[in-house]
Motif scaffolding. Structure first.
Motif, PDB file in Angstrom:
ATOM      1  N   VAL A 173       0.835  -1.203   0.000  1.00 16.52           N
ATOM      2  CA  VAL A 173       0.000   0.000   0.000  1.00 16.52           C
ATOM      3  C   VAL A 173       0.869   1.253   0.000  1.00 16.52           C
ATOM      4  O   VAL A 173       0.575   2.228  -0.709  1.00 16.52           O
ATOM      5  CB  VAL A 173      -0.949  -0.007   1.221  1.00 16.52           C
ATOM      6  N   GLU A 174       1.932   1.233   0.767  1.00 19.82           N
ATOM      7  CA  GLU A 174       2.825   2.391   0.829  1.00 19.82           C
ATOM      8  C   GLU A 174       3.494   2.644  -0.524  1.00 19.82           C
ATOM      9  O   GLU A 174       3.658   3.801  -0.952  1.00 19.82           O
ATOM     10  CB  GLU A 174       3.898   2.150   1.908  1.00 19.82           C
ATOM     11  N   LEU A 175       3.867   1.567  -1.221  1.00 19.02           N
ATOM     12  CA  LEU A 175       4.495   1.704  -2.536  1.00 19.02           C
ATOM     13  C   LEU A 175       3.530   2.316  -3.552  1.00 19.02           C
ATOM     14  O   LEU A 175       3.930   3.102  -4.410  1.00 19.02           O
ATOM     15  CB  LEU A 175       4.968   0.334  -3.028  1.00 19.02           C
ATOM     16  N   ILE A 176       2.272   1.952  -3.461  1.00 21.02           N
ATOM     17  CA  ILE A 176       1.260   2.511  -4.372  1.00 21.02           C
ATOM     18  C   ILE A 176       1.100   4.003  -4.119  1.00 21.02           C
ATOM     19  O   ILE A 176       1.084   4.815  -5.058  1.00 21.02           O
ATOM     20  CB  ILE A 176      -0.092   1.779  -4.192  1.00 21.02           C
ATOM     21  N   HIS A 177       0.996   4.391  -2.854  1.00 23.64           N
ATOM     22  CA  HIS A 177       0.909   5.821  -2.504  1.00 23.64           C
ATOM     23  C   HIS A 177       2.133   6.568  -3.018  1.00 23.64           C
ATOM     24  O   HIS A 177       2.024   7.668  -3.571  1.00 23.64           O
ATOM     25  CB  HIS A 177       0.807   5.994  -0.986  1.00 23.64           C
ATOM     26  N   LEU A 178       3.310   5.967  -2.849  1.00 25.36           N
ATOM     27  CA  LEU A 178       4.567   6.607  -3.240  1.00 25.36           C
ATOM     28  C   LEU A 178       4.628   6.817  -4.753  1.00 25.36           C
ATOM     29  O   LEU A 178       5.069   7.873  -5.233  1.00 25.36           O
ATOM     30  CB  LEU A 178       5.750   5.755  -2.776  1.00 25.36           C
ATOM     31  N   THR A 179       4.184   5.817  -5.513  1.00 27.90           N
ATOM     32  CA  THR A 179       4.188   5.930  -6.978  1.00 27.90           C
ATOM     33  C   THR A 179       3.281   7.055  -7.445  1.00 27.90           C
ATOM     34  O   THR A 179       3.636   7.830  -8.341  1.00 27.90           O
ATOM     35  CB  THR A 179       3.761   4.603  -7.622  1.00 27.90           C
ATOM     36  N   LYS A 180       2.105   7.179  -6.837  1.00 26.49           N
ATOM     37  CA  LYS A 180       1.193   8.272  -7.188  1.00 26.49           C
ATOM     38  C   LYS A 180       1.823   9.629  -6.877  1.00 26.49           C
ATOM     39  O   LYS A 180       1.703  10.574  -7.663  1.00 26.49           O
ATOM     40  CB  LYS A 180      -0.122   8.121  -6.408  1.00 26.49           C
ATOM     41  N   ILE A 181       2.492   9.712  -5.745  1.00 25.58           N
ATOM     42  CA  ILE A 181       3.138  10.982  -5.350  1.00 25.58           C
ATOM     43  C   ILE A 181       4.247  11.340  -6.333  1.00 25.58           C
ATOM     44  O   ILE A 181       4.381  12.498  -6.748  1.00 25.58           O
ATOM     45  CB  ILE A 181       3.702  10.869  -3.913  1.00 25.58           C
ATOM     46  N   ARG A 182       5.051  10.337  -6.737  1.00 28.53           N
ATOM     47  CA  ARG A 182       6.150  10.594  -7.661  1.00 28.53           C
ATOM     48  C   ARG A 182       5.643  11.096  -9.013  1.00 28.53           C
ATOM     49  O   ARG A 182       6.210  12.007  -9.617  1.00 28.53           O
ATOM     50  CB  ARG A 182       6.976   9.318  -7.839  1.00 28.53           C
ATOM     51  N   LEU A 183       4.555  10.503  -9.495  1.00 26.53           N
ATOM     52  CA  LEU A 183       3.979  10.945 -10.768  1.00 26.53           C
ATOM     53  C   LEU A 183       3.371  12.340 -10.643  1.00 26.53           C
ATOM     54  O   LEU A 183       3.464  13.153 -11.565  1.00 26.53           O
ATOM     55  CB  LEU A 183       2.915   9.944 -11.241  1.00 26.53           C
ATOM     56  N   GLN A 184       2.744  12.614  -9.485  1.00 28.12           N
ATOM     57  CA  GLN A 184       2.150  13.939  -9.270  1.00 28.12           C
ATOM     58  C   GLN A 184       3.245  15.002  -9.204  1.00 28.12           C
ATOM     59  O   GLN A 184       3.082  16.107  -9.738  1.00 28.12           O
ATOM     60  CB  GLN A 184       1.334  13.937  -7.972  1.00 28.12           C
ATOM     61  N   LEU A 185       4.367  14.684  -8.572  1.00 30.97           N
ATOM     62  CA  LEU A 185       5.488  15.626  -8.508  1.00 30.97           C
ATOM     63  C   LEU A 185       6.075  15.866  -9.893  1.00 30.97           C
ATOM     64  O   LEU A 185       6.461  16.992 -10.233  1.00 30.97           O
ATOM     65  CB  LEU A 185       6.572  15.094  -7.562  1.00 30.97           C
ATOM     66  N   LEU A 186       6.151  14.801 -10.692  1.00 37.57           N
ATOM     67  CA  LEU A 186       6.636  14.941 -12.067  1.00 37.57           C
ATOM     68  C   LEU A 186       5.735  15.893 -12.842  1.00 37.57           C
ATOM     69  O   LEU A 186       6.213  16.689 -13.661  1.00 37.57           O
ATOM     70  CB  LEU A 186       6.655  13.569 -12.752  1.00 37.57           C
ATOM     71  N   ARG A 187       4.446  15.837 -12.556  1.00 38.66           N
ATOM     72  CA  ARG A 187       3.478  16.682 -13.266  1.00 38.66           C
ATOM     73  C   ARG A 187       3.535  18.134 -12.811  1.00 38.66           C
ATOM     74  O   ARG A 187       3.488  19.052 -13.643  1.00 38.66           O
ATOM     75  CB  ARG A 187       2.065  16.137 -13.021  1.00 38.66           C
ATOM     76  N   ASP A 188       3.646  18.356 -11.515  1.00 43.21           N
ATOM     77  CA  ASP A 188       3.428  19.704 -10.963  1.00 43.21           C
ATOM     78  C   ASP A 188       4.685  20.420 -10.478  1.00 43.21           C
ATOM     79  O   ASP A 188       4.775  21.637 -10.572  1.00 43.21           O
ATOM     80  CB  ASP A 188       2.436  19.627  -9.790  1.00 43.21           C
ATOM     81  N   ASP A 189       5.637  19.693  -9.936  1.00 43.17           N
ATOM     82  CA  ASP A 189       6.742  20.327  -9.212  1.00 43.17           C
ATOM     83  C   ASP A 189       7.967  20.551 -10.101  1.00 43.17           C
ATOM     84  O   ASP A 189       9.055  20.030  -9.848  1.00 43.17           O
ATOM     85  CB  ASP A 189       7.118  19.460  -8.002  1.00 43.17           C
ATOM     86  N   GLY A 190       7.795  21.364 -11.166  1.00 49.38           N
ATOM     87  CA  GLY A 190       8.914  21.655 -12.061  1.00 49.38           C
ATOM     88  C   GLY A 190       9.349  20.483 -12.908  1.00 49.38           C
ATOM     89  O   GLY A 190      10.426  20.512 -13.506  1.00 49.38           O
ATOM     90  N   GLY A 191       8.520  19.439 -12.967  1.00 45.54           N
ATOM     91  CA  GLY A 191       8.897  18.243 -13.723  1.00 45.54           C
ATOM     92  C   GLY A 191       8.998  18.478 -15.213  1.00 45.54           C
ATOM     93  O   GLY A 191       9.853  17.899 -15.886  1.00 45.54           O
ATOM     94  N   TRP A 192       8.129  19.359 -15.749  1.00 47.30           N
ATOM     95  CA  TRP A 192       8.129  19.618 -17.187  1.00 47.30           C
ATOM     96  C   TRP A 192       9.440  20.237 -17.643  1.00 47.30           C
ATOM     97  O   TRP A 192      10.031  19.803 -18.627  1.00 47.30           O
ATOM     98  CB  TRP A 192       6.947  20.518 -17.549  1.00 47.30           C
ATOM     99  N   GLU A 193       9.911  21.259 -16.934  1.00 44.81           N
ATOM    100  CA  GLU A 193      11.141  21.935 -17.327  1.00 44.81           C
ATOM    101  C   GLU A 193      12.336  20.972 -17.305  1.00 44.81           C
ATOM    102  O   GLU A 193      13.151  20.948 -18.229  1.00 44.81           O
ATOM    103  CB  GLU A 193      11.424  23.126 -16.394  1.00 44.81           C
ATOM    104  N   THR A 194      12.418  20.173 -16.243  1.00 43.59           N
ATOM    105  CA  THR A 194      13.520  19.210 -16.126  1.00 43.59           C
ATOM    106  C   THR A 194      13.446  18.160 -17.226  1.00 43.59           C
ATOM    107  O   THR A 194      14.460  17.802 -17.842  1.00 43.59           O
ATOM    108  CB  THR A 194      13.479  18.518 -14.747  1.00 43.59           C
ATOM    109  N   PHE A 195      12.239  17.680 -17.477  1.00 40.05           N
ATOM    110  CA  PHE A 195      12.045  16.646 -18.503  1.00 40.05           C
ATOM    111  C   PHE A 195      12.385  17.184 -19.891  1.00 40.05           C
ATOM    112  O   PHE A 195      13.086  16.529 -20.670  1.00 40.05           O
ATOM    113  CB  PHE A 195      10.599  16.154 -18.468  1.00 40.05           C
ATOM    114  N   LEU A 196      11.887  18.388 -20.215  1.00 43.32           N
ATOM    115  CA  LEU A 196      12.160  18.983 -21.532  1.00 43.32           C
ATOM    116  C   LEU A 196      13.659  19.215 -21.724  1.00 43.32           C
ATOM    117  O   LEU A 196      14.200  18.999 -22.822  1.00 43.32           O
ATOM    118  CB  LEU A 196      11.392  20.294 -21.682  1.00 43.32           C
ATOM    119  N   GLU A 197      14.329  19.628 -20.675  1.00 38.80           N
ATOM    120  CA  GLU A 197      15.779  19.848 -20.752  1.00 38.80           C
ATOM    121  C   GLU A 197      16.511  18.539 -21.045  1.00 38.80           C
ATOM    122  O   GLU A 197      17.456  18.502 -21.844  1.00 38.80           O
ATOM    123  CB  GLU A 197      16.276  20.441 -19.424  1.00 38.80           C
TER     124      GLU A 197
END
Length: 313
Positions: A173-197
Motif C-alpha cells: 500500500v505504501e508503494l502505491i501511494h509513493l508511486t502516485k506521489i512521484r507521478l504527481q510531482l513529475l506533473r506539478d513540481d517543475g517536472g516539465w522543465e527538467t524533462f524537456l531539458e
C-alpha cells in the motif's frame, strides 16, 4: 459472498498495475501511434539475420567510437550487447526494457535504417525503412520514448515490488501511494522543465531537430490538418506530457481506489512483522465497522478493550 454479504474482494495488485498501464497505452492516441511505430521498427530490423547482424556491428562500432571520445565509461558489466526483443502485452516491464534499449542504441538503429534506405537490392524494405526513419528521427519519437521511459520507470519499480512473494500488505500500500506521489510531482513540481531539458539535451547529442516551443506544430509523416493552429508547447506539454501523466494517475486512482487501499491499510495493522510495528488499534476498530453483519453494537464497544489486551499479550 453468499456466506458473508459484507465480504470485500481485492484484486491482485500486480495485475491491477498491469491493467492500468495497458489502459493508458491502448486508449491514449499518442501511445497507440508510438507502439505501432515501435512494432514497425522491430519488423524492419528483426525480419532477417542479416539486419540483426548489421545492428550488432553498428552498435559495436558506436561503442568503440564513444569510448575513444570518452562519452561513455568502461567497467565490469557496462556496454554489454543489447537486443531489440519484442515486448509482451501482459508483461509491461518488457516495454520499459525495449524503450530503454532503443534510446541507448539510437545512433546504431538510425545508421542501419539509413543503410537500408540506400540499399538498391531491397526496394520494398527500403520504402518501409524510409517511412520508419522519418518518424524515428523526429522530436515526437524521442519525446514520447523519454516520456514512456519515465512513467514506466516509476511504475516498473512498483510492479517488481508487488510481484515479490514476501511483499507484505503495509509495504504494498505504501508503494502505491509513493508511486502516485512521484507521478504527481513529475506533473506539478517543475517536472516539465527538467524533462524537456533532458529530452532537448538528448536531441542535441544525437542531432535531432528540436522545434521552437512557441512555433506551429507539424506532425512527422502525418496530415497537419488535424493539428491546425496548435503550438509545439501546447502539443508536447499539454496534450502529451500532462495528458499521459493525468491518464496514468487516473487509472492508478481507479484501480487502487480509496476503499481497497484503506481496507488493506486496516488489514496491515494485523501484520506481525517487526514485533507488530504496524499495529494500530484505531485502524482495527475501523476495520470492524466495515463488517456490520459480523459485529453487534455491543461487540464494537468491547473491541477496543480486547485489542488492548491482545497487543499487551
Amino acid at each position: 459472498m453468499d456466506e458473508s454479504p459484507s465480504a470485500y474482494y481485492v484484486h491482485c495488485f500486480a495485475h491491477q498495475l498491469q491493467l492500468s498501464l495497458v489502459a493508458v497505452a491502448k486508449e491514449n492516441r499518442d501511445c497507440v501511434l508510438f507502439f505501432q511505430q515501435l512494432a514497425n521498427l522491430l519488423n524492419v530490423l528483426g525480419m532477417s539475420c542479416k539486419k540483426i547482424r548489421m545492428l550488432r556491428v553498428a552498435q559495436a562500432e558506436w561503442i568503440i567510437k564513444a569510448l575513444e571520445l570518452e562519452e561513455i565509461e568502461t567497467g565490469k558489466g557496462m556496454n554489454q550487447e543489447m537486443g531489440l526483443s519484442r515486448p509482451g502485452d501482459t508483461r509491461w516491464g518488457s516495454h520499459h526494457k525495449t524503450i530503454m534499449h532503443i534510446l541507448r542504441m539510437y545512433p546504431s538503429i538510425r545508421l542501419v535504417l539509413n543503410k537500408l534506405v540506400r540499399d538498391p537490392t531491397q526496394s520494398n524494405e527500403a520504402m518501409l525503412a524510409e517511412t520508419m526513419l522519418t518518424y524515428f528521427e523526429s522530436f515526437d519519437f524521442v519525446f514520447m520514448a523519454h516520456l514512456l521511459q519515465t512513467i514506466f520507470g516509476h511504475t516498473n519499480d512498483l510492479s517488481r515490488a508487488l510481484q515479490k512473494k514476501d511483499q507484505d500488505i503495509v509495504n504494498a500500500v505504501e508503494l502505491i501511494h509513493l508511486t502516485k506521489i512521484r507521478l504527481q510531482l513529475l506533473r506539478d513540481d517543475g517536472g516539465w522543465e527538467t524533462f524537456l531539458e533532458e529530452v532537448t539535451s538528448y536531441c542535441v547529442k544525437h542531432k535531432v531537430k528540436v522545434p521552437q516551443m512557441g512555433g506551429k506544430y507539424k506532425p512527422p509523416g502525418r496530415p497537419s490538418r488535424f493539428y491546425k493552429n496548435l503550438t509545439n508547447l501546447h502539443r508536447f506539454h499539454v496534450e502529451m506530457f500532462l495528458g499521459l501523466i493525468d491518464r496514468q494517475l487516473r487509472e492508478l486512482g481507479d484501480r487502487f481506489d480509496e476503499v481497497n487501499t484503506e481496507l488493506l491499510d486496516y488489514m496491515g495493522s494485523f501484520s506481525p512483522v517487526n514485533s507488530f510495528a504496524a499495529y494500530d488499534k484505531e485502524n482495527l476498530v475501523k476495520l470492524a465497522h466495515l463488517y456490520p453483519l459480523d459485529f453487534t453494537e455491543e461487540d464494537l464497544m468491547h473491541i477496543p478493550y480486547q485489542l488492548t489486551h491482545f497487543i499487551t499479550d
